[in-house]
Design a protein around this motif. Structure first.
Motif, PDB file in Angstrom:
ATOM      1  N   PHE A  93       0.801  -0.050  -5.802  1.00 31.08           N
ATOM      2  CA  PHE A  93       1.753   2.140  -5.898  1.00 31.08           C
ATOM      3  C   PHE A  93       0.413   2.232  -7.495  1.00 31.08           C
ATOM      4  O   PHE A  93       0.303   1.133  -8.241  1.00 31.08           O
ATOM      5  CB  PHE A  93       2.533   1.812  -6.801  1.00 31.08           C
ATOM      6  N   ASP A 104       9.514   8.897   4.208  1.00 31.34           N
ATOM      7  CA  ASP A 104      10.395   9.487   4.316  1.00 31.34           C
ATOM      8  C   ASP A 104      11.508   8.774   4.165  1.00 31.34           C
ATOM      9  O   ASP A 104      11.526   7.552   4.920  1.00 31.34           O
ATOM     10  CB  ASP A 104      10.498  10.173   5.624  1.00 31.34           C
ATOM     11  N   HIS A 107      16.777   6.259   7.104  1.00 31.17           N
ATOM     12  CA  HIS A 107      17.596   5.295   6.947  1.00 31.17           C
ATOM     13  C   HIS A 107      18.151   4.325   5.898  1.00 31.17           C
ATOM     14  O   HIS A 107      17.665   5.089   4.781  1.00 31.17           O
ATOM     15  CB  HIS A 107      18.041   4.109   7.777  1.00 31.17           C
ATOM     16  N   CYS A 110      16.333   3.160   2.809  1.00 32.67           N
ATOM     17  CA  CYS A 110      15.164   4.010   1.768  1.00 32.67           C
ATOM     18  C   CYS A 110      15.823   4.369   0.687  1.00 32.67           C
ATOM     19  O   CYS A 110      15.273   4.377  -0.282  1.00 32.67           O
ATOM     20  CB  CYS A 110      15.047   4.454   2.667  1.00 32.67           C
TER      21      CYS A 110
ATOM     22  N   GLN B 108       6.811  -0.557  -1.410  1.00 34.20           N
ATOM     23  CA  GLN B 108       7.216   0.599  -0.796  1.00 34.20           C
ATOM     24  C   GLN B 108       5.497   1.294  -0.855  1.00 34.20           C
ATOM     25  O   GLN B 108       4.826   0.628  -1.630  1.00 34.20           O
ATOM     26  CB  GLN B 108       7.693   1.882  -2.053  1.00 34.20           C
ATOM     27  N   TYR B 123       3.678  -0.846   9.411  1.00 34.25           N
ATOM     28  CA  TYR B 123       2.955  -1.849   7.987  1.00 34.25           C
ATOM     29  C   TYR B 123       4.526  -2.529   7.422  1.00 34.25           C
ATOM     30  O   TYR B 123       5.069  -2.003   6.784  1.00 34.25           O
ATOM     31  CB  TYR B 123       2.447  -0.672   7.629  1.00 34.25           C
ATOM     32  N   GLU B 135      11.937  -8.060  -2.303  1.00 33.44           N
ATOM     33  CA  GLU B 135      11.756  -6.967  -1.083  1.00 33.44           C
ATOM     34  C   GLU B 135      11.072  -7.054   0.004  1.00 33.44           C
ATOM     35  O   GLU B 135      10.008  -6.779  -0.580  1.00 33.44           O
ATOM     36  CB  GLU B 135      12.328  -6.271  -1.314  1.00 33.44           C
ATOM     37  N   THR B 137       9.848  -4.744   3.713  1.00 35.30           N
ATOM     38  CA  THR B 137      10.313  -3.354   3.953  1.00 35.30           C
ATOM     39  C   THR B 137       8.882  -2.918   5.642  1.00 35.30           C
ATOM     40  O   THR B 137       8.125  -3.725   4.901  1.00 35.30           O
ATOM     41  CB  THR B 137      10.183  -2.467   3.060  1.00 35.30           C
ATOM     42  N   TRP B 139       6.872  -0.034   7.893  1.00 36.81           N
ATOM     43  CA  TRP B 139       7.135   1.234   7.706  1.00 36.81           C
ATOM     44  C   TRP B 139       5.621   1.701   8.818  1.00 36.81           C
ATOM     45  O   TRP B 139       4.545   0.883   9.074  1.00 36.81           O
ATOM     46  CB  TRP B 139       5.977   1.604   6.825  1.00 36.81           C
ATOM     47  N   CYS B 150      10.572   4.678   7.769  1.00 36.15           N
ATOM     48  CA  CYS B 150      11.080   3.552   7.339  1.00 36.15           C
ATOM     49  C   CYS B 150      11.380   3.189   8.401  1.00 36.15           C
ATOM     50  O   CYS B 150      12.255   3.579   8.968  1.00 36.15           O
ATOM     51  CB  CYS B 150      11.646   3.511   6.226  1.00 36.15           C
ATOM     52  N   GLU B 151      10.907   1.866   8.752  1.00 39.86           N
ATOM     53  CA  GLU B 151      11.471   1.336   9.863  1.00 39.86           C
ATOM     54  C   GLU B 151      12.366   0.259   8.986  1.00 39.86           C
ATOM     55  O   GLU B 151      11.954  -0.613   8.519  1.00 39.86           O
ATOM     56  CB  GLU B 151      10.404   0.448  10.635  1.00 39.86           C
ATOM     57  N   ASP B 152      13.594  -0.167  10.095  1.00 38.48           N
ATOM     58  CA  ASP B 152      14.179  -1.631   9.718  1.00 38.48           C
ATOM     59  C   ASP B 152      14.266  -2.479  10.631  1.00 38.48           C
ATOM     60  O   ASP B 152      13.333  -2.289  11.644  1.00 38.48           O
ATOM     61  CB  ASP B 152      15.877  -1.132  10.688  1.00 38.48           C
TER      62      ASP B 152
END
Lengths: 121, 161
Positions: A93, A104, A107, A110, B108, B123, B135, B137, B139, B150-152
């Motif tokens: 970021f 988005d 689930h 997020c 993120q 990703y 964490e 994650t 995506w 977002c993907e689980d």
């Protein structure tokens, strides 16, 4: 003149699930133009809104990178193979990225993410 | 309502991604995710829609080519992509995505990530805080390139069935 265009895996869903297609073209630009005319959904992934090839889209004619040839004006001849090869980039970021967020919530996790934001000053 | 895809990986692969992020801290790590799209789980969700499942079965760690700004940027060249695809083919797998770390930043996707993303790929991002992996994650870019979905992530001892 007919050339074969190799479509990379992430774009095949936008090209009728094909891994390659034949187009008639005398230059790389013509070939990509015909490709995106036939498969319109490919266009936004290959070109910017200004119509320029995206920086992470690499195009080769018979394994020669067109950046070192005549770019999109690179001539093609019958039987040539044009390969579209991704390059991958990203990063973390910056503050200006915060809003709007480029993702988005699909689930529950997020929502947890969005409450966890912290930034290095 | 859209159903979030599920990315499955073993605890070993998840640990390798986290460790790669720790090893390269404070710089970003990167690598390819090798695997395949699989049939959805037999279990039906409450909405009656089974989410698509993607199995990550191997990694292809890469060197971050962004020497000018490796703490907040990563780059994988076309040649690296070709090498990763070759490694995947030798394992009868596909390159189904890419992973990278966000040193001292949340896991993120950034606007820079979105601008440079390809569709279809997963990703995976691991946050590394003060050198310790945190964490993780996953995506996937939306078809219209407007945002990431977002993907689980399902981490199990055996990702493949």
């Amino acid at each position: 003149m007919s050339v074969r265009v190799i479509i990379p895996t992430p774009l095949r869903a936008y090209a009728g699930k094909r891994d390659s297609t034949e187009v008639k073209a005398g230059t790389v630009g013509e070939a990509l133009g015909r490709l995106t005319t036939e498969f319109g959904d490919l266009r936004k992934h290959l070109f910017t809104e200004e119509g320029k090839l995206r920086s992470f889209v690499n195009v080769y004619v018979n394994d020669e990178d067109i950046r070192y040839l005549a770019k999109e004006n690179t001539p093609t001849k019958d039987g040539d193979t044009i390969s579209i090869v991704p390059s991958i980039a990203g990063g973390s970021f910056f503050f200006q990225d915060c809003f709007p967020r480029p993702y988005d919530c699909l689930h529950r996790n997020c929502c947890r993410h969005s409450s966890n934001l912290s930034f290095r000053g | 309502m859209a159903t979030a895809p599920t990315v499955k990986m073993s605890t070993e692969i998840a640990q390798k991604i986290r460790q790669h992020g720790a090893d390269t801290y404070p710089n970003e790590c990167c690598g390819a995710l090798l695997g395949r799209d699989a049939a959805p789980d037999v279990t039906t969700t409450a909405s009656g829609v089974q989410p698509p499942v993607r199995e990550i079965l191997a990694l292809f760690p890469l060197v971050n080519r962004r020497e000018d700004s490796p703490r907040n940027r990563f780059s994988v060249t076309a040649e690296d992509v070709r090498d990763a695809e070759k490694a995947a083919q030798e394992k009868k797998l596909d390159v189904v995505g890419w992973y990278h770390s966000h040193p001292d930043h949340p896991a993120q996707p950034s606007e820079y990530d979105r601008e440079h993303a390809w569709p279809w790929y997963s990703y995976v991002i691991v946050s590394v805080a003060n050198g310790k992996p945190a964490e993780m994650t996953s995506w996937r870019l939306r078809d219209d390139r407007s945002a990431y979905a977002c993907e689980d992530i399902a981490i199990r001892d055996h990702a493949a069935k």
